[in-house]
Design a protein around this motif. Structure first.
Motif, PDB file in Angstrom:
ATOM      1  N   ASN A  21      20.636  40.280  -0.674  1.00 22.80           N
ATOM      2  CA  ASN A  21      22.306  39.807  -0.607  1.00 22.80           C
ATOM      3  C   ASN A  21      22.488  39.438   0.819  1.00 22.80           C
ATOM      4  O   ASN A  21      23.617  38.888   1.297  1.00 22.80           O
ATOM      5  N   GLN A  22      21.673  39.774   2.108  1.00 21.74           N
ATOM      6  CA  GLN A  22      21.962  39.469   3.241  1.00 21.74           C
ATOM      7  C   GLN A  22      21.472  37.781   3.601  1.00 21.74           C
ATOM      8  O   GLN A  22      21.567  37.496   4.692  1.00 21.74           O
ATOM      9  N   PHE A  23      20.859  37.226   2.542  1.00 22.71           N
ATOM     10  CA  PHE A  23      20.339  36.085   3.103  1.00 22.71           C
ATOM     11  C   PHE A  23      21.243  34.701   3.458  1.00 22.71           C
ATOM     12  O   PHE A  23      21.133  34.245   4.316  1.00 22.71           O
ATOM     13  N   ASP A  24      22.389  34.704   2.882  1.00 21.39           N
ATOM     14  CA  ASP A  24      23.328  33.837   3.245  1.00 21.39           C
ATOM     15  C   ASP A  24      23.989  34.088   4.670  1.00 21.39           C
ATOM     16  O   ASP A  24      24.507  33.253   5.130  1.00 21.39           O
ATOM     17  N   ARG A  29      21.470  31.231  10.750  1.00 20.09           N
ATOM     18  CA  ARG A  29      20.834  31.515  11.950  1.00 20.09           C
ATOM     19  C   ARG A  29      19.302  31.107  12.282  1.00 20.09           C
ATOM     20  O   ARG A  29      18.864  30.843  13.196  1.00 20.09           O
ATOM     21  N   VAL A  30      18.391  31.379  11.318  1.00 20.91           N
ATOM     22  CA  VAL A  30      17.239  30.986  11.067  1.00 20.91           C
ATOM     23  C   VAL A  30      17.166  29.538  11.180  1.00 20.91           C
ATOM     24  O   VAL A  30      16.067  29.074  12.190  1.00 20.91           O
ATOM     25  N   LEU A  31      17.727  28.524  10.558  1.00 16.19           N
ATOM     26  CA  LEU A  31      17.598  27.244  10.520  1.00 16.19           C
ATOM     27  C   LEU A  31      18.126  26.941  11.580  1.00 16.19           C
ATOM     28  O   LEU A  31      17.197  25.862  12.181  1.00 16.19           O
ATOM     29  N   GLN A  32      19.154  27.365  12.622  1.00 12.95           N
ATOM     30  CA  GLN A  32      19.343  27.017  13.705  1.00 12.95           C
ATOM     31  C   GLN A  32      18.192  27.239  15.018  1.00 12.95           C
ATOM     32  O   GLN A  32      18.108  26.509  15.863  1.00 12.95           O
ATOM     33  N   PRO A  73      24.425  24.604   9.530  1.00 18.75           N
ATOM     34  CA  PRO A  73      23.799  24.970   8.282  1.00 18.75           C
ATOM     35  C   PRO A  73      24.837  25.095   7.360  1.00 18.75           C
ATOM     36  O   PRO A  73      25.814  25.684   7.359  1.00 18.75           O
ATOM     37  N   ALA A  74      24.350  24.493   5.980  1.00 19.14           N
ATOM     38  CA  ALA A  74      25.164  24.380   4.714  1.00 19.14           C
ATOM     39  C   ALA A  74      24.462  24.529   3.468  1.00 19.14           C
ATOM     40  O   ALA A  74      23.309  24.084   3.571  1.00 19.14           O
ATOM     41  N   LYS A  78      22.118  22.023  -4.939  1.00 16.80           N
ATOM     42  CA  LYS A  78      21.029  22.758  -5.614  1.00 16.80           C
ATOM     43  C   LYS A  78      21.029  24.155  -5.116  1.00 16.80           C
ATOM     44  O   LYS A  78      20.197  24.763  -5.668  1.00 16.80           O
ATOM     45  N   GLY A  79      21.749  24.390  -4.080  1.00 14.19           N
ATOM     46  CA  GLY A  79      21.465  25.800  -3.955  1.00 14.19           C
ATOM     47  C   GLY A  79      20.664  25.998  -2.484  1.00 14.19           C
ATOM     48  O   GLY A  79      20.375  27.184  -2.250  1.00 14.19           O
ATOM     49  N   ASN A  80      20.189  24.963  -1.910  1.00 17.98           N
ATOM     50  CA  ASN A  80      18.979  25.143  -0.686  1.00 17.98           C
ATOM     51  C   ASN A  80      20.110  25.103   0.536  1.00 17.98           C
ATOM     52  O   ASN A  80      21.063  24.262   0.494  1.00 17.98           O
TER      53      ASN A  80
END
Length: 144
Positions: A21-24, A29-32, A73-74, A78-80
């Motif tokens: 549940n912490q993924f969102d 931050r990881v993508l940035q 990041p958004a 498709k939920g990606n």
């Protein structure tokens, strides 16, 4: 806006599955973190290509290079999680689209050969981007 797509390694995806549940909260931050080396390389490649091989000296104002940015990041439909690095469709001080100028440099036009800067950026930063995202993810997992 110009786009580049990266596929994540399987090991990286396995680490993501541990987050539940912490993924969102962590994914943006990881993508940035992964976008940082890409934007740096894109700026250096674009700067090197502007005015290259022209008969007259470049009259570049630097607005195109300054317009390079990352989106927030958004989640897509498709939920990606997505994040774009590139030139937005904003216009410079003379009213010319920055995206148009970037595309003309990348692909050329009649009487102007292409001077690719985006595709070499994608190729050169694939490993650095993945490593930066892995380090950021490990750091975030360590905080849990």
């Amino acid at each position: 806006m110009a786009r580049a797509t990266f596929k994540m390694p399987d090991e990286f995806l396995e680490k993501l599955s541990k987050l539940n549940n912490q993924f969102d909260n962590i994914a943006p931050r990881v993508l940035q973190a992964g976008a940082d080396p890409v934007i740096k390389k894109a700026k250096s490649n674009l700067t090197a290509r502007i005015g290259e091989g022209t008969k007259e000296p470049s009259e570049s104002t630097g607005e195109l290079v300054q317009s390079l940015e990352t989106t927030k990041p958004a989640l897509d439909h498709k939920g990606n999680w997505t994040l774009r690095v590139g030139v937005p469709t904003t216009k410079d001080s003379k009213g010319v689209s920055n995206a148009l100028k970037a595309a003309v440099l990348e692909y050329g036009k009649s009487g102007q050969p292409p001077k690719p800067w985006l595709k070499p950026t994608k190729s050169a930063t694939r490993k650095a981007c993945t490593e930066a995202m892995e380090k950021a993810l490990d750091k975030e997992i360590g905080k849990l």
